[in-house]
Design a protein around this motif. Structure first.
Motif, PDB file in Angstrom:
ATOM      1  N   LEU A 129      -0.444  13.916  -4.212  1.00  0.00           N
ATOM      2  CA  LEU A 129       0.442  13.643  -3.076  1.00  0.00           C
ATOM      3  C   LEU A 129       1.166  12.321  -3.276  1.00  0.00           C
ATOM      4  O   LEU A 129       0.536  11.296  -3.573  1.00  0.00           O
ATOM      5  N   ASN A 130       2.463  12.329  -3.106  1.00  0.00           N
ATOM      6  CA  ASN A 130       3.241  11.096  -3.090  1.00  0.00           C
ATOM      7  C   ASN A 130       3.136  10.498  -1.688  1.00  0.00           C
ATOM      8  O   ASN A 130       3.603  11.100  -0.726  1.00  0.00           O
ATOM      9  N   PRO A 131       2.503   9.317  -1.547  1.00  0.00           N
ATOM     10  CA  PRO A 131       2.284   8.751  -0.206  1.00  0.00           C
ATOM     11  C   PRO A 131       3.573   8.610   0.607  1.00  0.00           C
ATOM     12  O   PRO A 131       3.557   8.757   1.835  1.00  0.00           O
ATOM     13  N   ALA A 132       4.680   8.338  -0.076  1.00  0.00           N
ATOM     14  CA  ALA A 132       5.939   8.137   0.634  1.00  0.00           C
ATOM     15  C   ALA A 132       6.441   9.417   1.295  1.00  0.00           C
ATOM     16  O   ALA A 132       7.307   9.376   2.178  1.00  0.00           O
ATOM     17  N   TRP A 181      -8.192  10.222   7.739  1.00  0.00           N
ATOM     18  CA  TRP A 181      -8.522   9.779   6.384  1.00  0.00           C
ATOM     19  C   TRP A 181      -7.257   9.496   5.580  1.00  0.00           C
ATOM     20  O   TRP A 181      -7.212   8.541   4.808  1.00  0.00           O
ATOM     21  N   LEU A 182      -6.235  10.322   5.779  1.00  0.00           N
ATOM     22  CA  LEU A 182      -4.980  10.119   5.048  1.00  0.00           C
ATOM     23  C   LEU A 182      -4.343   8.786   5.424  1.00  0.00           C
ATOM     24  O   LEU A 182      -3.891   8.033   4.551  1.00  0.00           O
ATOM     25  N   ILE A 183      -4.295   8.477   6.712  1.00  0.00           N
ATOM     26  CA  ILE A 183      -3.709   7.210   7.146  1.00  0.00           C
ATOM     27  C   ILE A 183      -4.526   6.038   6.617  1.00  0.00           C
ATOM     28  O   ILE A 183      -3.966   5.017   6.174  1.00  0.00           O
ATOM     29  N   ALA A 184      -5.849   6.167   6.639  1.00  0.00           N
ATOM     30  CA  ALA A 184      -6.699   5.106   6.093  1.00  0.00           C
ATOM     31  C   ALA A 184      -6.415   4.912   4.608  1.00  0.00           C
ATOM     32  O   ALA A 184      -6.327   3.775   4.118  1.00  0.00           O
ATOM     33  N   ARG A 185      -6.256   6.005   3.885  1.00  0.00           N
ATOM     34  CA  ARG A 185      -5.964   5.940   2.447  1.00  0.00           C
ATOM     35  C   ARG A 185      -4.623   5.256   2.197  1.00  0.00           C
ATOM     36  O   ARG A 185      -4.516   4.355   1.357  1.00  0.00           O
ATOM     37  N   GLN A 186      -3.595   5.685   2.915  1.00  0.00           N
ATOM     38  CA  GLN A 186      -2.261   5.110   2.715  1.00  0.00           C
ATOM     39  C   GLN A 186      -2.241   3.623   3.064  1.00  0.00           C
ATOM     40  O   GLN A 186      -1.570   2.833   2.402  1.00  0.00           O
ATOM     41  N   THR A 187      -2.984   3.252   4.098  1.00  0.00           N
ATOM     42  CA  THR A 187      -3.061   1.833   4.473  1.00  0.00           C
ATOM     43  C   THR A 187      -3.676   1.014   3.346  1.00  0.00           C
ATOM     44  O   THR A 187      -3.146  -0.055   2.978  1.00  0.00           O
ATOM     45  N   ASN A 188      -4.761   1.492   2.771  1.00  0.00           N
ATOM     46  CA  ASN A 188      -5.387   0.789   1.654  1.00  0.00           C
ATOM     47  C   ASN A 188      -4.464   0.713   0.454  1.00  0.00           C
ATOM     48  O   ASN A 188      -4.401  -0.312  -0.240  1.00  0.00           O
ATOM     49  N   MET A 189      -3.724   1.779   0.196  1.00  0.00           N
ATOM     50  CA  MET A 189      -2.805   1.784  -0.945  1.00  0.00           C
ATOM     51  C   MET A 189      -1.664   0.795  -0.747  1.00  0.00           C
ATOM     52  O   MET A 189      -1.213   0.141  -1.694  1.00  0.00           O
ATOM     53  N   ILE A 190      -1.207   0.647   0.487  1.00  0.00           N
ATOM     54  CA  ILE A 190      -0.156  -0.323   0.783  1.00  0.00           C
ATOM     55  C   ILE A 190      -0.665  -1.742   0.577  1.00  0.00           C
ATOM     56  O   ILE A 190       0.043  -2.615   0.058  1.00  0.00           O
ATOM     57  N   MET A 191      -1.915  -1.991   0.979  1.00  0.00           N
ATOM     58  CA  MET A 191      -2.489  -3.321   0.785  1.00  0.00           C
ATOM     59  C   MET A 191      -2.594  -3.673  -0.706  1.00  0.00           C
ATOM     60  O   MET A 191      -2.452  -4.827  -1.093  1.00  0.00           O
ATOM     61  N   GLN A 192      -2.827  -2.661  -1.527  1.00  0.00           N
ATOM     62  CA  GLN A 192      -2.986  -2.885  -2.957  1.00  0.00           C
ATOM     63  C   GLN A 192      -1.655  -2.902  -3.705  1.00  0.00           C
ATOM     64  O   GLN A 192      -1.543  -3.502  -4.772  1.00  0.00           O
ATOM     65  N   PRO A 194       2.255  -3.632  -2.797  1.00  0.00           N
ATOM     66  CA  PRO A 194       3.312  -3.995  -1.844  1.00  0.00           C
ATOM     67  C   PRO A 194       4.602  -3.200  -2.018  1.00  0.00           C
ATOM     68  O   PRO A 194       5.348  -3.021  -1.059  1.00  0.00           O
ATOM     69  N   SER A 195       4.874  -2.713  -3.228  1.00  0.00           N
ATOM     70  CA  SER A 195       6.097  -1.937  -3.426  1.00  0.00           C
ATOM     71  C   SER A 195       6.048  -0.628  -2.649  1.00  0.00           C
ATOM     72  O   SER A 195       7.079  -0.102  -2.229  1.00  0.00           O
ATOM     73  N   LEU A 196       4.847  -0.097  -2.433  1.00  0.00           N
ATOM     74  CA  LEU A 196       4.696   1.113  -1.624  1.00  0.00           C
ATOM     75  C   LEU A 196       5.058   0.827  -0.176  1.00  0.00           C
ATOM     76  O   LEU A 196       5.629   1.675   0.508  1.00  0.00           O
ATOM     77  N   SER A 197       4.737  -0.379   0.283  1.00  0.00           N
ATOM     78  CA  SER A 197       5.126  -0.787   1.639  1.00  0.00           C
ATOM     79  C   SER A 197       6.633  -0.708   1.814  1.00  0.00           C
ATOM     80  O   SER A 197       7.127  -0.203   2.829  1.00  0.00           O
ATOM     81  N   ARG A 198       7.360  -1.178   0.808  1.00  0.00           N
ATOM     82  CA  ARG A 198       8.826  -1.134   0.882  1.00  0.00           C
ATOM     83  C   ARG A 198       9.329   0.307   0.830  1.00  0.00           C
ATOM     84  O   ARG A 198      10.250   0.686   1.561  1.00  0.00           O
ATOM     85  N   VAL A 202       7.424   0.335   5.869  1.00  0.00           N
ATOM     86  CA  VAL A 202       6.475  -0.133   6.875  1.00  0.00           C
ATOM     87  C   VAL A 202       5.780  -1.370   6.320  1.00  0.00           C
ATOM     88  O   VAL A 202       5.397  -1.414   5.161  1.00  0.00           O
ATOM     89  N   SER A 203       5.677  -2.406   7.144  1.00  0.00           N
ATOM     90  CA  SER A 203       5.024  -3.633   6.705  1.00  0.00           C
ATOM     91  C   SER A 203       3.519  -3.416   6.622  1.00  0.00           C
ATOM     92  O   SER A 203       2.969  -2.481   7.213  1.00  0.00           O
ATOM     93  N   THR A 204       2.850  -4.296   5.882  1.00  0.00           N
ATOM     94  CA  THR A 204       1.391  -4.183   5.781  1.00  0.00           C
ATOM     95  C   THR A 204       0.744  -4.354   7.154  1.00  0.00           C
ATOM     96  O   THR A 204      -0.247  -3.686   7.472  1.00  0.00           O
ATOM     97  N   GLY A 205       1.311  -5.252   7.978  1.00  0.00           N
ATOM     98  CA  GLY A 205       0.779  -5.458   9.326  1.00  0.00           C
ATOM     99  C   GLY A 205       0.909  -4.208  10.180  1.00  0.00           C
ATOM    100  O   GLY A 205      -0.027  -3.807  10.878  1.00  0.00           O
ATOM    101  N   MET A 206       2.072  -3.558  10.112  1.00  0.00           N
ATOM    102  CA  MET A 206       2.292  -2.345  10.890  1.00  0.00           C
ATOM    103  C   MET A 206       1.397  -1.217  10.389  1.00  0.00           C
ATOM    104  O   MET A 206       0.886  -0.409  11.185  1.00  0.00           O
ATOM    105  N   ALA A 207       1.179  -1.155   9.072  1.00  0.00           N
ATOM    106  CA  ALA A 207       0.289  -0.137   8.518  1.00  0.00           C
ATOM    107  C   ALA A 207      -1.107  -0.267   9.107  1.00  0.00           C
ATOM    108  O   ALA A 207      -1.763   0.739   9.417  1.00  0.00           O
TER     109      ALA A 207
END
Length: 344
Positions: A129-132, A181-192, A194-198, A202-207
């Motif tokens: 799955l592509n998180p984006a 679980w999916l949202i938790a996974r995507q949040t962790n991936m964004i923290m790891q 930052p380009s995924l956040s862009r 969605v900002s890391t804080g909003m995630a």
């Protein structure tokens, strides 16, 4: 914190040196490119990673000393949530039968996980799955619809003595868990990464707020399950119509708080969030009245009705928690005057 002075070169360019220890740790050499990412909070991230390719992380699990299927399943869920893109399960000897059963359940209960290689001693699971492609907004709205319908159907099952509907509500809880679980996974991936956040806009804080709210919605779903479970013992009993009416009224109030909390989140409406929190006290009062009314019923029915009233109250209180998080985020980001339209 290490301080560096900004210097000017060429009359128009600003330059700051990078820490030598970091350069050596990242194995960066002269003329190597580095990526610069401006974060939503104004900080600047310097990274060796210069492409938007997803960060590939592999988790090795040796099941040689694992004999408990539940433990293996929890390890797989933990690996999924923390953002690993490949899971390699191995054994020096032929897999015991429970391993394939657990892996099959895991891939069916998670989104994007598929077995790409399988032998007698090795199973490789990859994230396809592509998180984006799964925006937080869409996932959270889907969770909301699933959980809200679970609650409404649980109350309907109690009122109409519908065993099949109660069982269906219990079974639907897995759909809510998968999305959480999916949202938790995507949040962790964004923290790891930052380009995924862009990429997901969605900002890391909003995630983190999306994750917090998804956890609250998942708990509201758990209480819908409890309502369905406690409806079962009452289905062979003629309940006082006044109790049924009171339960339906309390349920409608609880779901109204849920609705308004979600709307205030997507509209970033701090005033609506505040009003929603204030409305919880009326729900708590009516749920208390239902518990008092239940004492007049048979013992088994009285206990079940009290549990149902408790779950209706908790669903409303959890919904108010969503509004509290809305206020926290808006205050933090000073977004009250810059609302984003729902679904954006």
């Amino acid at each position: 914190m290490e301080l560096r002075r900004v210097q000017m070169t060429g009359g128009s360019s600003f330059v700051v040196t990078l820490p030598k220890d970091w350069i050596q740790e990242m194995r960066i050499k002269k003329n190597d490119p580095v990526g610069l990412i401006v974060q939503p909070d104004g900080t600047l991230l310097v990274t060796k990673k210069t492409t938007d390719e997803p960060l590939q992380r592999v988790k090795e699990i040796d099941i040689g000393h694992i004999t408990d299927p539940s433990f293996l399943f929890r390890m797989l869920i933990g690996t999924y949530i923390t953002g690993f893109t490949e899971i390699r399960i191995s054994s020096k000897q032929r897999f015991p039968p429970f391993v394939r059963s657990v892996v099959r359940d895991f891939t069916q209960m998670t989104i994007g996980q598929e077995i790409v290689e399988e032998t007698d001693t090795l199973i490789v699971i990859k994230d396809l799955l592509n998180p984006a492609e799964m925006p937080f907004d869409n996932t959270l709205k889907r969770m909301f619809v699933i959980v809200r319908n679970m609650h409404v159907d649980a109350i309907t099952a109690l009122e109409t003595h519908n065993h099949a509907l109660a069982t269906d509500v219990i079974n639907r809880d897995l759909d809510s868990d998968r999305l959480n679980w999916l949202i938790a996974r995507q949040t962790n991936m964004i923290m790891q990464n930052p380009s995924l956040s862009r990429k997901m806009e969605v900002s890391t804080g909003m995630a983190m707020y999306y994750y917090i709210i998804s956890r609250i919605i998942e708990r509201i779903g758990d209480h819908a399950v409890r309502i369905a479970e406690n409806a079962e013992p009452t289905m062979d009993i003629d309940l006082d119509p006044k109790i049924i009416a009171a339960l339906k009224k309390a349920s409608a109030m609880s779901m109204n708080i849920f609705d308004k909390s979600i709307i205030s989140f997507f509209n970033a409406d701090i005033k609506e969030a505040h009003k929603t929190i204030e409305s919880v006290s009326a729900l708590e009062n009516i749920c208390g009245d239902i518990s008092n009314m239940a004492f007049k019923q048979e013992t088994l029915a009285a206990i079940s009705i009290s549990y149902v009233a408790e779950s209706i109250r908790r669903a409303g209180e959890y919904s108010a928690d969503i509004s509290e998080n809305v206020i926290n985020y808006i205050v933090e980001e000073d977004r009250s005057l810059h609302r984003r339209p729902a679904g954006k």
